[in-house]
Design an enzyme around this catalytic site. Sequence first.
Site, PDB file in Angstrom:
ATOM      1  CG  HIS A 179      -6.444   0.589   0.746  1.00  0.00           C
ATOM      2  ND1 HIS A 179      -5.492   1.229  -0.030  1.00  0.00           N
ATOM      3  CD2 HIS A 179      -5.763   0.006   1.767  1.00  0.00           C
ATOM      4  CE1 HIS A 179      -4.300   1.035   0.515  1.00  0.00           C
ATOM      5  NE2 HIS A 179      -4.441   0.300   1.594  1.00  0.00           N
TER       6      HIS A 179
ATOM      7  CG  PHE B 117      -0.229  -6.065   4.008  1.00  0.00           C
ATOM      8  CD1 PHE B 117      -0.797  -5.380   5.064  1.00  0.00           C
ATOM      9  CD2 PHE B 117      -1.040  -6.930   3.279  1.00  0.00           C
ATOM     10  CE1 PHE B 117      -2.129  -5.531   5.391  1.00  0.00           C
ATOM     11  CE2 PHE B 117      -2.379  -7.097   3.596  1.00  0.00           C
ATOM     12  CZ  PHE B 117      -2.926  -6.396   4.654  1.00  0.00           C
TER      13      PHE B 117
ATOM     14  CB  CYS C  16      -0.923   0.011   1.209  1.00  0.00           C
ATOM     15  SG  CYS C  16      -1.849  -1.524   1.376  1.00  0.00           S
TER      16      CYS C  16
ATOM     17  CG  HIS D  92      -2.366   3.962   5.148  1.00  0.00           C
ATOM     18  ND1 HIS D  92      -2.150   3.906   3.784  1.00  0.00           N
ATOM     19  CD2 HIS D  92      -2.552   2.679   5.551  1.00  0.00           C
ATOM     20  CE1 HIS D  92      -2.202   2.636   3.383  1.00  0.00           C
ATOM     21  NE2 HIS D  92      -2.436   1.880   4.430  1.00  0.00           N
TER      22      HIS D  92
ATOM     23  CD  GLU E 215      -2.504   7.085   9.194  1.00  0.00           C
ATOM     24  OE1 GLU E 215      -1.991   7.840   8.348  1.00  0.00           O
ATOM     25  OE2 GLU E 215      -3.488   6.352   8.935  1.00  0.00           O
TER      26      GLU E 215
ATOM     27  CE  LYS F 175      -5.730   4.031   1.768  1.00  0.00           C
ATOM     28  NZ  LYS F 175      -4.813   5.147   2.092  1.00  0.00           N
TER      29      LYS F 175
END
Length: 413
Positions: free
Chosen positions: A342, A401, A165, A304, A315, A337
């Site tokens: 996403h 990830f 991502c 994010h 976050e 998002k």
Amino acid sequence: MENKIRRVVVTGMGAVTPIGNNIDEYWKSLKDGVCGIGPITQFDTTEFKAKLAAEVKDFDPRSYMEKSETLRSDRCAQLAVAAASQAVAESGIIGTLPPERIGVYFGSGIGGIKTIETELQKLFEKGPRRVSPLFIPMMIPNMAAGMIAIRFDCRGAAMPAVTACASGSNSIGEAMRAIRHGYADAMITGGAEASIAASGVAGFVNMQALSTSEDPDAASLPFDKRRGGFVIGEGAAALILEEYEHAKSRGAKIYAEVCGYGSTCDAYHITAPHPEADGGARAMKEALAEAAYDGKETVYVNAHGTGTPMNDSLETLAVKKALGEEQAKKAFVSSTKSMTGHMLGAAGAAEAIACIKALEEGILPPTINLKEPDPECDLYYVPNKAEKHDISIALSNSLGFGGHNACLAFRRV
């Protein structure tokens, strides 16, 4: 190669997203709080727990390439070429530099997953001779960068960042460094993804990463205590980065300066973020330090903000660690998002554009459908409606990830 550290600016942008197929449509939808999420149409979801996605609508790759080229490319690369074509056309960069001084860093988290599905089905059902001779070039994740370089005769380095991502953000950050340190004078950069495929959705939902809500307005819920996972999206976004003096000398429109970049790894877990948010915080601190942040300026953070339980609370912690508690409370944070879903490898690039437009217009895109704030997410997330604020610096966070963390910092020029 020059030793002088050079300034890097944005002189063109392009986007194909679930809420608009060009920059103007995309930005207007962000300001208007448009939700791009709906039922998945690209495959039969009867047996799937997750029924929703943020799909790109009404996209015709033949607007950007010949029919024969569409038959030799995955949807991921087609979206990438489309966004890059928009950005190149707007910037006017081609022809102003030798081809060897223009590179392409274009990321994708997965690459041609739709091609993989199609060709493996042929392999298993009909045998190896039925697999397309184009299987490999269509599915490898560097092909978007390669096709863009071929299209525009860019003979500098052409590579993808493949950092899940964070792919789009890492591509932009590394492109900025290539120009800053003299390896190139301009870069076509960004990210693309087209993973709304049966295998992609099955994999994500079985690891409990996706929202299983069937209500588009209650599925992608960053920072809301009802959140239960992200909504998979697709699309592409592209930026033209250029050395400042060159852009100025040719009279290019300059949108913003890429003034900071942080790239770190949690080195902790293949999917879970570090419980102390150290890696994310450090990426933000590195970007802020490079951007010469003075600790008092008005900051906008495009988070994010995936809408997964762990990401959003951690976050929030990362923002506090990077800015300090007092300044974090004064910062404006939002997750686009909530509108785009996403977009995986494209997310960082699309969100970088949101930051640049927010700086340009002084309008901050909202976190829509934020109705039940989570006590663990206690910053100001620009809830539900866009707001006018004059910000000094904009940050774009991407956390992927593998523990990959990237943060980009932008300023007006």
